[in-house]
Design an enzyme around this catalytic site. Structure first.
Site, short mmCIF file in Angstrom:
data_model
loop_
_atom_site.label_atom_id
_atom_site.label_comp_id
_atom_site.label_asym_id
_atom_site.label_seq_id
_atom_site.Cartn_x
_atom_site.Cartn_y
_atom_site.Cartn_z
CG HIS A 125 69.77 -23.45 -12.67
ND1 HIS A 125 70.98 -24.10 -12.60
CD2 HIS A 125 69.74 -22.62 -11.59
CE1 HIS A 125 71.64 -23.69 -11.54
NE2 HIS A 125 70.91 -22.80 -10.90
CE LYS A 182 69.74 -16.10 -7.62
NZ LYS A 182 69.27 -17.47 -7.48
O1 GKR Z 1 75.09 -17.65 -8.53
O2 GKR Z 1 74.48 -17.05 -6.55
C1 GKR Z 1 74.28 -17.59 -7.62
C2 GKR Z 1 72.93 -18.22 -7.86
O3 GKR Z 1 72.14 -18.12 -6.72
C3 GKR Z 1 73.10 -19.65 -8.28
O4 GKR Z 1 74.00 -20.29 -7.44
C4 GKR Z 1 71.82 -20.44 -8.33
O5 GKR Z 1 72.11 -21.77 -8.64
O6 GKR Z 1 71.29 -19.22 -10.31
C5 GKR Z 1 70.88 -20.02 -9.36
C6 GKR Z 1 69.43 -20.15 -9.13
O7 GKR Z 1 69.02 -20.63 -8.06
O8 GKR Z 1 68.67 -19.84 -10.01
MG MG Z 2 66.89 -20.50 -8.90
#
Ligand code: GKR
Ligand code: MG
Length: 428
Positions: free
Chosen positions: A326, A198
């Site tokens: 996702h 991430k």
């Molecule tokens: O949990 O911060 C998080 C992720 O960034 C999530 O909100 C996203 O929806 O997992 C995600 C993604 O963009 O792959």
């Molecule tokens: Mg993503």
């Protein structure tokens, strides 16, 4: 068969202080649990996004659900779909603008499929056409994070007192070296064979350094993905792509929107993936015609359920678009549904995302589902193959009431540690 009762329970569970483009995760993640009972004495369960709006949307269709036959999913969908405002989209920064009726129906559909599976003695994947694989592979989901594991007690624990993944769950990871330690702990504990970082959090060069260190630590046979959640400009995305070429399995949502992704696609030699610029069937034509992405991360929670995601998979297959999955913070009911879906989709060839290792709490009987070598065995028991532990459900509902959160707001959480922080995108 007739639906006699429909229970919607908002819950909260501890979530570590994970960082993403949107800010910081709150100490609790929110989800909603759906329980549907029938006059045949069979109950089906589902899990979806959390918070007050989600509960309100699910409650708004109560009268459409009660008295229905759970087998008649097309009729139920036709009733629920127009019940929401078709033009208004529920917008979450992390997934883009979603159709809320798709989310509402998707949650109810999973519970109905659980009922049908139990009534017919078949696992849910059999209702989706049957399994094409017995094991579903998941990917390690790596986050830069602050110290602690979330919840009320997370910040008080001592990482040195615990070992392996429990320690990594607590440990701060705010540079490349710490991220590699986190990845090693997660892979050692769960056996994942691909890694997703991430990104969109630290300056891009530090994130590129993280990818380089991950490659050095795990070697070229472990696929790497990077997801800045549209927090990079086109220029930054192009510059970084030059270093990521030949290294990444796919480049997920570096820039914002179909047009910018298409522009990037024309100038880089890396497969682009999204769970932000193409999140509903209405997005497909424009996305595919513009050539914005080569891979879509499907998600039954917002694409309209398990059957709708199977339809998405066929469309992707026809257009030569790859399919991955996702995830947001979630518990075992969602994980079971994701596993049945992935088992039944031939062209879901990428290891699925999951936040599950970041969650310590669970409300299914028997506790957390166990990964073996980075994969989950596809259940063979009727329905989803999971049951709710009512004591845990009640506890997590109380936690929802007590924690005072009614929706996810990573920007506010971030401001608690960095006053004045604003979720500007693109930041880099
Ligand atoms: O949990 O911060 C998080 C992720 O960034 C999530 O909100 C996203 O929806 O997992 C995600 C993604 O963009 O792959
Ligand atoms: Mg993503």
């Amino acid at each position: 068969m007739e639906i006699t009762s429909y229970r919607i329970t908002p819950i909260a569970f501890a979530d570590p202080p994970l960082r993403a483009a949107f800010g910081l995760h709150a100490p609790y993640a929110l989800r909603t649990i759906i329980e549907i009972e029938t006059d045949a004495g069979i109950t089906g369960v589902g899990e979806t996004h959390g918070g007050a709006q989600v509960v309100e949307d699910l409650e708004a269709v109560r009268d459409l659900v009660i008295g229905r036959d759970p087998y008649q999913l097309n009729a139920l969908e036709a009733l629920i779909w127009p019940s929401g405002d078709h033009t208004a989209r529920t917008s979450t920064p992390w997934t883009g603008a979603l159709r809320s009726p798709a989310r509402t129906f998707g949650a109810i559909e999973v519970a109905c499929l659980d009922i049908i599976g139990k009534a017919t003695g078949r696992p849910v994947c059999d209702l989706l056409g049957g399994r094409v694989r017995d094991q579903v592979e998941f990917s390690a989901y790596l986050f830069y994070k602050h110290a602690g594991a979330g919840g009320r007690f997370g910040f008080d624990m001592n990482p040195a007192a615990t070992g392996g993944w429990s320690a990594a769950l607590q440990q701060e990871a705010l540079d490349a070296e710490a991220l590699v330690v986190q990845a090693q702990a997660m892979v050692a504990a769960f056996g994942f064979k691909s890694l997703k970082l991430k990104a969109g959090v630290l300056p891009p060069d530090e994130e590129l350094r993280t990818i380089a260190l991950l490659r050095a630590a795990f070697g070229p046979d472990v696929p790497l993905r990077l997801d800045p959640n549209a927090n990079w400009s086109l220029e930054t995305s192009q510059r970084c792509a030059r270093q990521l070429q030949g290294v990444l399995e796919y480049y997920e949502d570096p820039v914002d929107g179909k047009a910018a992704m298409a522009q990037l696609a024309r100038t880089v030699d890396l497969p682009l993936a999204t769970n932000m610029c193409c999140v509903s069937f209405e997005d497909i034509v424009e996305t595919f015609q513009q050539g914005s992405v080569q891979i879509i991360l499907g998600d039954h929670h917002f694409w309209g359920g398990l059957r709708a995601t199977v339809e998405l998979a066929r469309i992707c297959r026809v257009w030569g678009i790859g399919l991955s999955m996702h995830s947001n913070s979630h518990l075992g009911i969602s994980l079971a549904a994701m596993t049945h879906l992935a088992a039944a989709v031939p062209n879901l060839t990428y290891a699925c995302d999951t936040h599950y290792p970041w969650q310590d709490e669970e409300l299914i009987v028997g506790g957390k589902l166990q990964f073996q070598d980075g994969a989950l065995a596809v259940p063979t028991t009727p329905g989803l193959g999971v049951e709710i532990d009512q004591t845990e459900l009640a506890r997590m509902h109380q936690q929802y009431l007590d924690c005072g959160l009614t929706h996810r707001n990573d920007e506010i959480e971030m401001q608690k540690i960095e006053p004045g922080w604003a979720a500007i995108r693109p930041r880099f």
